[in-house]
Design a protein around this motif. Structure first.
Motif, PDB file in Angstrom:
ATOM      1  N   VAL A 137       0.841  -1.204   0.000  1.00  0.00           N
ATOM      2  CA  VAL A 137       0.000   0.000   0.000  1.00  0.00           C
ATOM      3  C   VAL A 137       0.876   1.255   0.000  1.00  0.00           C
ATOM      4  O   VAL A 137       0.619   2.214  -0.742  1.00  0.00           O
ATOM      5  CB  VAL A 137      -0.940  -0.001   1.217  1.00  0.00           C
ATOM      6  CG1 VAL A 137      -1.748   1.296   1.282  1.00  0.00           C
ATOM      7  CG2 VAL A 137      -1.870  -1.205   1.164  1.00  0.00           C
ATOM      8  N   ASP A 138       1.927   1.233   0.805  1.00  0.00           N
ATOM      9  CA  ASP A 138       2.831   2.391   0.864  1.00  0.00           C
ATOM     10  C   ASP A 138       3.586   2.573  -0.454  1.00  0.00           C
ATOM     11  O   ASP A 138       3.786   3.697  -0.910  1.00  0.00           O
ATOM     12  CB  ASP A 138       3.831   2.215   2.008  1.00  0.00           C
ATOM     13  CG  ASP A 138       3.187   2.381   3.362  1.00  0.00           C
ATOM     14  OD1 ASP A 138       2.088   2.969   3.428  1.00  0.00           O
ATOM     15  OD2 ASP A 138       3.762   1.922   4.363  1.00  0.00           O
ATOM     16  N   ALA A 139       4.019   1.465  -1.067  1.00  0.00           N
ATOM     17  CA  ALA A 139       4.752   1.572  -2.330  1.00  0.00           C
ATOM     18  C   ALA A 139       3.849   2.061  -3.455  1.00  0.00           C
ATOM     19  O   ALA A 139       4.271   2.833  -4.317  1.00  0.00           O
ATOM     20  CB  ALA A 139       5.359   0.217  -2.696  1.00  0.00           C
ATOM     21  N   CYS A 140       2.594   1.624  -3.443  1.00  0.00           N
ATOM     22  CA  CYS A 140       1.628   2.050  -4.464  1.00  0.00           C
ATOM     23  C   CYS A 140       1.170   3.483  -4.213  1.00  0.00           C
ATOM     24  O   CYS A 140       0.839   4.209  -5.148  1.00  0.00           O
ATOM     25  CB  CYS A 140       0.425   1.110  -4.461  1.00  0.00           C
ATOM     26  SG  CYS A 140      -0.801   1.473  -5.741  1.00  0.00           S
ATOM     27  N   GLY A 141       1.188   3.888  -2.955  1.00  0.00           N
ATOM     28  CA  GLY A 141       0.645   5.201  -2.578  1.00  0.00           C
ATOM     29  C   GLY A 141       1.684   6.266  -2.402  1.00  0.00           C
ATOM     30  O   GLY A 141       2.539   6.485  -3.260  1.00  0.00           O
ATOM     31  N   GLU A 142       1.634   6.920  -1.247  1.00  0.00           N
ATOM     32  CA  GLU A 142       2.379   8.166  -1.070  1.00  0.00           C
ATOM     33  C   GLU A 142       3.894   8.014  -0.999  1.00  0.00           C
ATOM     34  O   GLU A 142       4.614   8.994  -1.207  1.00  0.00           O
ATOM     35  CB  GLU A 142       1.890   8.852   0.205  1.00  0.00           C
ATOM     36  CG  GLU A 142       2.120   8.010   1.460  1.00  0.00           C
ATOM     37  CD  GLU A 142       1.507   8.648   2.685  1.00  0.00           C
ATOM     38  OE1 GLU A 142       0.751   9.606   2.502  1.00  0.00           O
ATOM     39  OE2 GLU A 142       1.783   8.177   3.800  1.00  0.00           O
ATOM     40  N   GLN A 143       4.382   6.807  -0.711  1.00  0.00           N
ATOM     41  CA  GLN A 143       5.833   6.704  -0.547  1.00  0.00           C
ATOM     42  C   GLN A 143       6.596   6.527  -1.861  1.00  0.00           C
ATOM     43  O   GLN A 143       7.766   6.840  -1.938  1.00  0.00           O
ATOM     44  CB  GLN A 143       6.182   5.583   0.430  1.00  0.00           C
ATOM     45  CG  GLN A 143       5.741   5.899   1.852  1.00  0.00           C
ATOM     46  CD  GLN A 143       6.464   5.050   2.886  1.00  0.00           C
ATOM     47  OE1 GLN A 143       7.593   4.645   2.709  1.00  0.00           O
ATOM     48  NE2 GLN A 143       5.779   4.781   3.995  1.00  0.00           N
ATOM     49  N   TRP A 144       5.941   5.975  -2.916  1.00  0.00           N
ATOM     50  CA  TRP A 144       6.656   5.815  -4.185  1.00  0.00           C
ATOM     51  C   TRP A 144       5.802   6.141  -5.397  1.00  0.00           C
ATOM     52  O   TRP A 144       6.056   7.089  -6.103  1.00  0.00           O
ATOM     53  CB  TRP A 144       7.216   4.386  -4.320  1.00  0.00           C
ATOM     54  CG  TRP A 144       8.443   4.177  -3.479  1.00  0.00           C
ATOM     55  CD1 TRP A 144       8.597   3.293  -2.444  1.00  0.00           C
ATOM     56  CD2 TRP A 144       9.687   4.883  -3.568  1.00  0.00           C
ATOM     57  NE1 TRP A 144       9.846   3.411  -1.893  1.00  0.00           N
ATOM     58  CE2 TRP A 144      10.536   4.375  -2.563  1.00  0.00           C
ATOM     59  CE3 TRP A 144      10.160   5.898  -4.392  1.00  0.00           C
ATOM     60  CZ2 TRP A 144      11.830   4.843  -2.364  1.00  0.00           C
ATOM     61  CZ3 TRP A 144      11.462   6.374  -4.195  1.00  0.00           C
ATOM     62  CH2 TRP A 144      12.269   5.845  -3.196  1.00  0.00           C
ATOM     63  N   GLN A 145       4.787   5.349  -5.695  1.00  0.00           N
ATOM     64  CA  GLN A 145       4.153   5.419  -7.006  1.00  0.00           C
ATOM     65  C   GLN A 145       3.064   6.475  -7.103  1.00  0.00           C
ATOM     66  O   GLN A 145       2.761   6.968  -8.188  1.00  0.00           O
ATOM     67  CB  GLN A 145       3.566   4.042  -7.366  1.00  0.00           C
ATOM     68  CG  GLN A 145       3.122   3.903  -8.807  1.00  0.00           C
ATOM     69  CD  GLN A 145       4.266   4.084  -9.786  1.00  0.00           C
ATOM     70  OE1 GLN A 145       5.406   3.762  -9.491  1.00  0.00           O
ATOM     71  NE2 GLN A 145       3.968   4.620 -10.967  1.00  0.00           N
ATOM     72  N   ASN A 146       2.430   6.811  -5.974  1.00  0.00           N
ATOM     73  CA  ASN A 146       1.325   7.781  -5.955  1.00  0.00           C
ATOM     74  C   ASN A 146       0.190   7.392  -6.893  1.00  0.00           C
ATOM     75  O   ASN A 146      -0.455   8.248  -7.500  1.00  0.00           O
ATOM     76  CB  ASN A 146       1.830   9.187  -6.303  1.00  0.00           C
ATOM     77  CG  ASN A 146       2.614   9.808  -5.171  1.00  0.00           C
ATOM     78  OD1 ASN A 146       2.092  10.046  -4.085  1.00  0.00           O
ATOM     79  ND2 ASN A 146       3.893  10.062  -5.401  1.00  0.00           N
ATOM     80  N   THR A 147      -0.044   6.095  -7.039  1.00  0.00           N
ATOM     81  CA  THR A 147      -1.169   5.610  -7.840  1.00  0.00           C
ATOM     82  C   THR A 147      -2.392   5.311  -6.969  1.00  0.00           C
ATOM     83  O   THR A 147      -3.524   5.509  -7.390  1.00  0.00           O
ATOM     84  CB  THR A 147      -0.758   4.328  -8.601  1.00  0.00           C
ATOM     85  OG1 THR A 147       0.297   4.655  -9.511  1.00  0.00           O
ATOM     86  CG2 THR A 147      -1.924   3.775  -9.397  1.00  0.00           C
ATOM     87  N   PHE A 148      -2.176   4.820  -5.776  1.00  0.00           N
ATOM     88  CA  PHE A 148      -3.237   4.527  -4.813  1.00  0.00           C
ATOM     89  C   PHE A 148      -4.259   3.532  -5.392  1.00  0.00           C
ATOM     90  O   PHE A 148      -5.456   3.681  -5.202  1.00  0.00           O
ATOM     91  CB  PHE A 148      -3.948   5.813  -4.368  1.00  0.00           C
ATOM     92  CG  PHE A 148      -3.017   6.801  -3.719  1.00  0.00           C
ATOM     93  CD1 PHE A 148      -2.663   6.672  -2.386  1.00  0.00           C
ATOM     94  CD2 PHE A 148      -2.476   7.844  -4.446  1.00  0.00           C
ATOM     95  CE1 PHE A 148      -1.793   7.579  -1.780  1.00  0.00           C
ATOM     96  CE2 PHE A 148      -1.603   8.755  -3.860  1.00  0.00           C
ATOM     97  CZ  PHE A 148      -1.261   8.622  -2.527  1.00  0.00           C
ATOM     98  N   ALA A 149      -3.763   2.533  -6.105  1.00  0.00           N
ATOM     99  CA  ALA A 149      -4.659   1.522  -6.676  1.00  0.00           C
ATOM    100  C   ALA A 149      -5.113   0.510  -5.636  1.00  0.00           C
ATOM    101  O   ALA A 149      -6.163  -0.116  -5.786  1.00  0.00           O
ATOM    102  CB  ALA A 149      -3.955   0.800  -7.823  1.00  0.00           C
ATOM    103  N   ILE A 150      -4.326   0.317  -4.580  1.00  0.00           N
ATOM    104  CA  ILE A 150      -4.686  -0.637  -3.536  1.00  0.00           C
ATOM    105  C   ILE A 150      -4.646   0.059  -2.182  1.00  0.00           C
ATOM    106  O   ILE A 150      -3.930   1.043  -1.991  1.00  0.00           O
ATOM    107  CB  ILE A 150      -3.737  -1.865  -3.518  1.00  0.00           C
ATOM    108  CG1 ILE A 150      -2.273  -1.410  -3.439  1.00  0.00           C
ATOM    109  CG2 ILE A 150      -3.972  -2.734  -4.729  1.00  0.00           C
ATOM    110  CD1 ILE A 150      -1.289  -2.554  -3.351  1.00  0.00           C
ATOM    111  N   ALA A 151      -5.445  -0.463  -1.257  1.00  0.00           N
ATOM    112  CA  ALA A 151      -5.520   0.114   0.084  1.00  0.00           C
ATOM    113  C   ALA A 151      -6.012  -0.963   1.038  1.00  0.00           C
ATOM    114  O   ALA A 151      -6.298  -2.100   0.630  1.00  0.00           O
ATOM    115  CB  ALA A 151      -6.462   1.312   0.107  1.00  0.00           C
ATOM    116  N   VAL A 152      -6.104  -0.617   2.312  1.00  0.00           N
ATOM    117  CA  VAL A 152      -6.625  -1.548   3.305  1.00  0.00           C
ATOM    118  C   VAL A 152      -8.142  -1.396   3.346  1.00  0.00           C
ATOM    119  O   VAL A 152      -8.662  -0.293   3.529  1.00  0.00           O
ATOM    120  CB  VAL A 152      -6.032  -1.273   4.697  1.00  0.00           C
ATOM    121  CG1 VAL A 152      -6.605  -2.255   5.715  1.00  0.00           C
ATOM    122  CG2 VAL A 152      -4.516  -1.383   4.650  1.00  0.00           C
TER     123      VAL A 152
END
Length: 290
Positions: free
Chosen positions: A159-174
């Motif tokens: 989730v962090d890699a997909c979101g704000e820490q790297w990719q900023n795609t936010f395709a997956i979450a909890v």
């Protein structure tokens, strides 16, 4: 050219690890200090390219004067700190955590999990066959990677890699809460209908194999996956001029997956879809013959 920020020299901090005096750079973690001192502290959710989430709690150690055990992956070193890594209390905590994780998730593809279970005397079977598990078939909804949530320990690294820490795609979450919490796309849609850009950076950080290359999944299913027979060659991606480093994992003269060195100043272990999955054209033998 990628600009590499320069940092002022870091002050060294004096502390003791298991009674032995050591020095570690300020702002480093206890896990960093333990590894520098050659101490093997187990960890699952720690990633060298992500901010620690303290999710798995396998790396706990005892700090003199602290009421509770401290996660070594996130606790910073302090001057005069006295740390013990192998006390009965720390070992018992790791044992229980490993038992809970192994009784509820499939750790068969988690590096060193079996070794730690034996080392700490964990007995996952003592919770019986009725221990809560996801019991879900792997999600195979695209040709690039597979999601097997039976192996997910909810460390949130993907989730962090997909979101704000790297990719900023936010395709997956909890999604969900408590025992129903799980990693999911929006409305649990197939990956092909989500915002996923197929960079595969979630696979790079997954510690258990819950996210894996489709090639690896197929080879494991067929019983042909053999890491001991694989070679690794690091090269430069030729798709554009950024200069990302690719590490090609080759088995039987076929590229079976592509990763990137985490210490590379350009990629930090991350790639785009072309770098991560574009290798398939190299071994498209029918097309190459034409």
């Amino acid at each position: 050219m990628t600009a590499i920020p320069l940092r002022p020299p870091r002050r060294l901090v004096d502390l003791t690890l298991d009674g032995e005096p050591v020095r570690a750079p300020e702002d480093s973690t206890l896990l960093d200090a333990c590894r520098a001192a050659g101490k093997d502290v187990p960890t699952l959710c720690q990633g060298d390219t992500l901010t620690p989430k303290n999710a798995c709690r396998v790396c706990v150690v005892e700090v003199e004067g602290a009421r509770t055990l401290a996660p070594a992956c996130s606790r910073r070193v302090e001057q005069g700190m006295e740390v013990r890594t192998d006390t009965e209390r720390a070992r018992h905590s790791r044992k229980v955590v490993l038992e809970l994780l192994a009784s509820s998730t499939d750790l068969s593809t988690t590096p060193r999990a079996a070794e730690w279970i034996e080392e700490y005397g964990a007995e996952p079977d003592r919770f019986g066959a009725d221990a809560a598990r996801v019991d879900e078939e792997p999600k195979v909804d695209n040709d690039l990677y597979v999601r097997d949530y039976d192996k997910c320990i909810l460390c949130y690294k993907c989730v962090d890699a997909c979101g704000e820490q790297w990719q900023n795609t936010f395709a997956i979450a909890v999604a969900g809460r408590g025992f129903d919490a799980r990693i999911s796309t929006e409305h649990d849609a197939p990956l092909t209908d989500s915002a996923c850009v197929y960079c595969g950076n979630c696979i790079e950080v997954c510690p258990t194999g819950a996210l894996s290359f489709k090639t690896e999944f197929d080879m494991r299913t067929a019983g042909t996956w053999d890491e001991s027979a694989q070679t690794e060659t690091t090269t430069v991606c030729a798709y554009c001029g950024v200069g990302c480093n690719l590490t090609l994992h080759v088995q039987d003269n076929e590229i079976v997956k592509v990763t990137s060195p985490h210490d590379n100043p350009v990629t930090h272990g991350n790639l785009c879809i072309k770098g991560r999955f574009g290798y398939q054209h190299v071994q498209n033998h029918a097309q190459n013959r034409d």
